[in-house]
Design a protein around this motif. Structure first.
Motif, PDB file in Angstrom:
ATOM      1  N   SER A   1       8.714  -9.732   3.005  1.00  0.00           N
ATOM      2  CA  SER A   1       8.510  -8.513   2.225  1.00  0.00           C
ATOM      3  C   SER A   1       9.491  -7.452   2.690  1.00  0.00           C
ATOM      4  O   SER A   1      10.144  -7.599   3.722  1.00  0.00           O
ATOM      5  CB  SER A   1       7.068  -8.013   2.362  1.00  0.00           C
ATOM      6  OG  SER A   1       6.750  -7.750   3.726  1.00  0.00           O
TER       7      SER A   1
ATOM      8  N   GLY B   1       9.518  -1.548  -0.845  1.00  0.00           N
ATOM      9  CA  GLY B   1       9.989  -2.344  -1.977  1.00  0.00           C
ATOM     10  C   GLY B   1      11.493  -2.275  -2.170  1.00  0.00           C
ATOM     11  O   GLY B   1      11.994  -2.450  -3.289  1.00  0.00           O
TER      12      GLY B   1
ATOM     13  N   ALA C   1       6.683  -5.002  -1.675  1.00  0.00           N
ATOM     14  CA  ALA C   1       6.652  -3.956  -0.659  1.00  0.00           C
ATOM     15  C   ALA C   1       5.751  -4.371   0.508  1.00  0.00           C
ATOM     16  O   ALA C   1       4.625  -4.817   0.306  1.00  0.00           O
ATOM     17  CB  ALA C   1       6.142  -2.649  -1.255  1.00  0.00           C
ATOM     18  N   THR C   2       6.271  -4.219   1.718  1.00  0.00           N
ATOM     19  CA  THR C   2       5.504  -4.612   2.900  1.00  0.00           C
ATOM     20  C   THR C   2       4.201  -3.836   3.004  1.00  0.00           C
ATOM     21  O   THR C   2       3.162  -4.383   3.388  1.00  0.00           O
ATOM     22  CB  THR C   2       6.346  -4.407   4.166  1.00  0.00           C
ATOM     23  OG1 THR C   2       7.623  -5.029   4.007  1.00  0.00           O
ATOM     24  CG2 THR C   2       5.665  -5.027   5.384  1.00  0.00           C
ATOM     25  N   GLU C   3       4.220  -2.541   2.650  1.00  0.00           N
ATOM     26  CA  GLU C   3       3.009  -1.732   2.708  1.00  0.00           C
ATOM     27  C   GLU C   3       1.924  -2.300   1.799  1.00  0.00           C
ATOM     28  O   GLU C   3       0.741  -2.361   2.180  1.00  0.00           O
ATOM     29  CB  GLU C   3       3.302  -0.285   2.274  1.00  0.00           C
ATOM     30  CG  GLU C   3       4.332   0.425   3.137  1.00  0.00           C
ATOM     31  CD  GLU C   3       5.741   0.327   2.558  1.00  0.00           C
ATOM     32  OE1 GLU C   3       6.446   1.350   2.564  1.00  0.00           O
ATOM     33  OE2 GLU C   3       6.115  -0.774   2.086  1.00  0.00           O
ATOM     34  N   ASP C   4       2.316  -2.734   0.600  1.00  0.00           N
ATOM     35  CA  ASP C   4       1.349  -3.288  -0.346  1.00  0.00           C
ATOM     36  C   ASP C   4       0.790  -4.615   0.168  1.00  0.00           C
ATOM     37  O   ASP C   4      -0.401  -4.904   0.032  1.00  0.00           O
ATOM     38  CB  ASP C   4       1.998  -3.490  -1.715  1.00  0.00           C
ATOM     39  CG  ASP C   4       2.483  -2.181  -2.329  1.00  0.00           C
ATOM     40  OD1 ASP C   4       2.223  -1.110  -1.746  1.00  0.00           O
ATOM     41  OD2 ASP C   4       3.129  -2.233  -3.391  1.00  0.00           O
TER      42      ASP C   4
ATOM     43  N   GLY D   1       8.482   3.705   5.415  1.00  0.00           N
ATOM     44  CA  GLY D   1       8.862   3.539   4.016  1.00  0.00           C
ATOM     45  C   GLY D   1       9.180   4.855   3.340  1.00  0.00           C
ATOM     46  O   GLY D   1      10.144   4.964   2.573  1.00  0.00           O
TER      47      GLY D   1
ATOM     48  N   ASN E   1       9.832   5.805  -3.627  1.00  0.00           N
ATOM     49  CA  ASN E   1       9.235   4.754  -2.811  1.00  0.00           C
ATOM     50  C   ASN E   1       8.683   3.674  -3.739  1.00  0.00           C
ATOM     51  O   ASN E   1       7.839   3.944  -4.599  1.00  0.00           O
ATOM     52  CB  ASN E   1       8.112   5.345  -1.949  1.00  0.00           C
ATOM     53  CG  ASN E   1       7.600   4.372  -0.900  1.00  0.00           C
ATOM     54  OD1 ASN E   1       7.642   3.165  -1.079  1.00  0.00           O
ATOM     55  ND2 ASN E   1       7.120   4.909   0.205  1.00  0.00           N
TER      56      ASN E   1
ATOM     57  N   SER F   1       6.729   1.294  -3.028  1.00  0.00           N
ATOM     58  CA  SER F   1       5.411   0.800  -2.631  1.00  0.00           C
ATOM     59  C   SER F   1       4.310   1.644  -3.250  1.00  0.00           C
ATOM     60  O   SER F   1       4.275   2.863  -3.083  1.00  0.00           O
ATOM     61  CB  SER F   1       5.276   0.842  -1.100  1.00  0.00           C
ATOM     62  OG  SER F   1       3.924   0.757  -0.710  1.00  0.00           O
ATOM     63  N   LYS F   2       3.387   1.010  -3.960  1.00  0.00           N
ATOM     64  CA  LYS F   2       2.255   1.731  -4.533  1.00  0.00           C
ATOM     65  C   LYS F   2       1.373   2.303  -3.422  1.00  0.00           C
ATOM     66  O   LYS F   2       0.874   3.435  -3.528  1.00  0.00           O
ATOM     67  CB  LYS F   2       1.430   0.784  -5.413  1.00  0.00           C
ATOM     68  CG  LYS F   2       2.169   0.273  -6.647  1.00  0.00           C
ATOM     69  CD  LYS F   2       2.385   1.392  -7.646  1.00  0.00           C
ATOM     70  CE  LYS F   2       3.117   0.896  -8.887  1.00  0.00           C
ATOM     71  NZ  LYS F   2       2.418  -0.186  -9.586  1.00  0.00           N
TER      72      LYS F   2
END
Length: 299
Positions: free
Chosen positions: A230, A234, A249-252, A275, A286, A288-289
């Motif tokens: 990931s 994103g 995205a790594t956060e997601d 991020g 960004n 990432s959601k």
């Protein structure tokens, strides 16, 4: 069958920033260092390729000389040929990666050679890696679709993955390069590959062009896949795919894994901060959601 521990391979500094027009060497170094402080244990930091073809990955040697290496973190790099491997070896890279495609057309358009020729190119890399006791990871692109050929047969993906594994790659990462796959398709592809390569040696590398990456990962977790690639915020995208919005995205991914009760070792709060910082540096939204939601929540 779902694994309880997930290994996240962070590809933002390489697969992400290689397609971000405003990134600088300083941004790349800052990002790698920041990611290492979040609990991530494998960061693909650079690509040792000709700057003529991938200008944003220039000065990979300077990056490796400048980062603050953290104990327990693997810092890897993409090395598609022996020249790149030798440069990576001199820079002190921990692991290297090679790549092939499941699409003949994509291979020709992307690296100007056939699938077989691409594999022949990295055979010297594998030989040299064995000599220096460096592990090699393999990538297979276009596993769920090709911008030129459309749908790709799972059997073809399995064939290429098997060649990489038997050639000496300890792990094969299966990439949905243009992000068109859906959960049932992803699961069918992984099942086909797992008939030829142990599931423990497979990883997922899904792009999120059509918003399916997380759903695809969730479907494949049920099959036993335990390694996921990931990209923070994103970052990235495929330059050959119209509208490609970047990697998962790594956060997601971390947020979903937390919800599933699966361990991964990554601090989500720290990751979101990283991020948001790199997005601000690049002057981009960004991707990432979760990053967007938590930023609004704390602001």
């Amino acid at each position: 069958m779902r694994p309880q521990r997930i290994q996240i391979v962070e590809v933002g500094p390489r697969d992400g920033l290689q397609n971000e027009p405003l990134s600088t060497l300083s941004d790349r170094i800052t990002l790698v260092n920041a990611l290492a402080g979040t609990g991530l244990s494998h960061i693909e930091a650079a690509s040792f390729v000709s700057p003529k073809w991938v200008p944003k990955m220039a000065d990979a040697d300077k990056l490796f000389a400048s980062i603050d290496r953290q104990a327990g973190v693997i810092y890897s790099a993409l090395t598609p040929n022996i020249k790149g491997f030798e440069a990576a070896l001199a820079a002190g890279v921990d692991q290297v990666a090679v790549f092939a495609s499941a699409s003949e057309s994509f291979s020709q358009k992307n690296i100007n050679c056939s699938i077989i020729e691409s594999i022949e190119r990295f055979e010297p890399v594998l030989a040299a890696a064995r000599q220096h006791n460096i592990r090699v990871r393999g990538y297979v692109s276009c596993t769920l679709g090709c911008p030129y050929e459309g749908a790709i047969a799972p059997a073809r993906v399995a064939e290429v993955a098997q060649v990489l594994f038997e050639a000496g790659c300890y792990e094969v990462s299966l990439g949905d390069t243009i992000g068109t796959g859906t959960p049932d398709q992803a699961a069918a592809m992984v099942e086909a590959v797992a008939a030829q390569v142990p599931i423990s040696a497979l990883a997922l590398h899904f792009h999120d062009t059509y918003g399916q990456a997380l759903a695809n990962v969730a479907a494949c977790l049920e099959l036993g896949v335990s390694t996921i690639d990931s990209s923070v915020a994103g970052l990235g995208g495929c330059p050959y795919a119209t509208g490609a919005s970047g990697n998962l995205a790594t956060e997601d991914l971390v947020y979903m894994l937390n919800g599933l009760g699966l361990s991964h070792g990554v601090d989500l709060t720290k990751l979101v901060a990283v991020g948001n910082d790199i997005s601000q540096r690049l002057g981009r939204k960004n991707g990432s959601k979760v990053g967007q939601a938590l930023r609004k929540k704390t602001s």
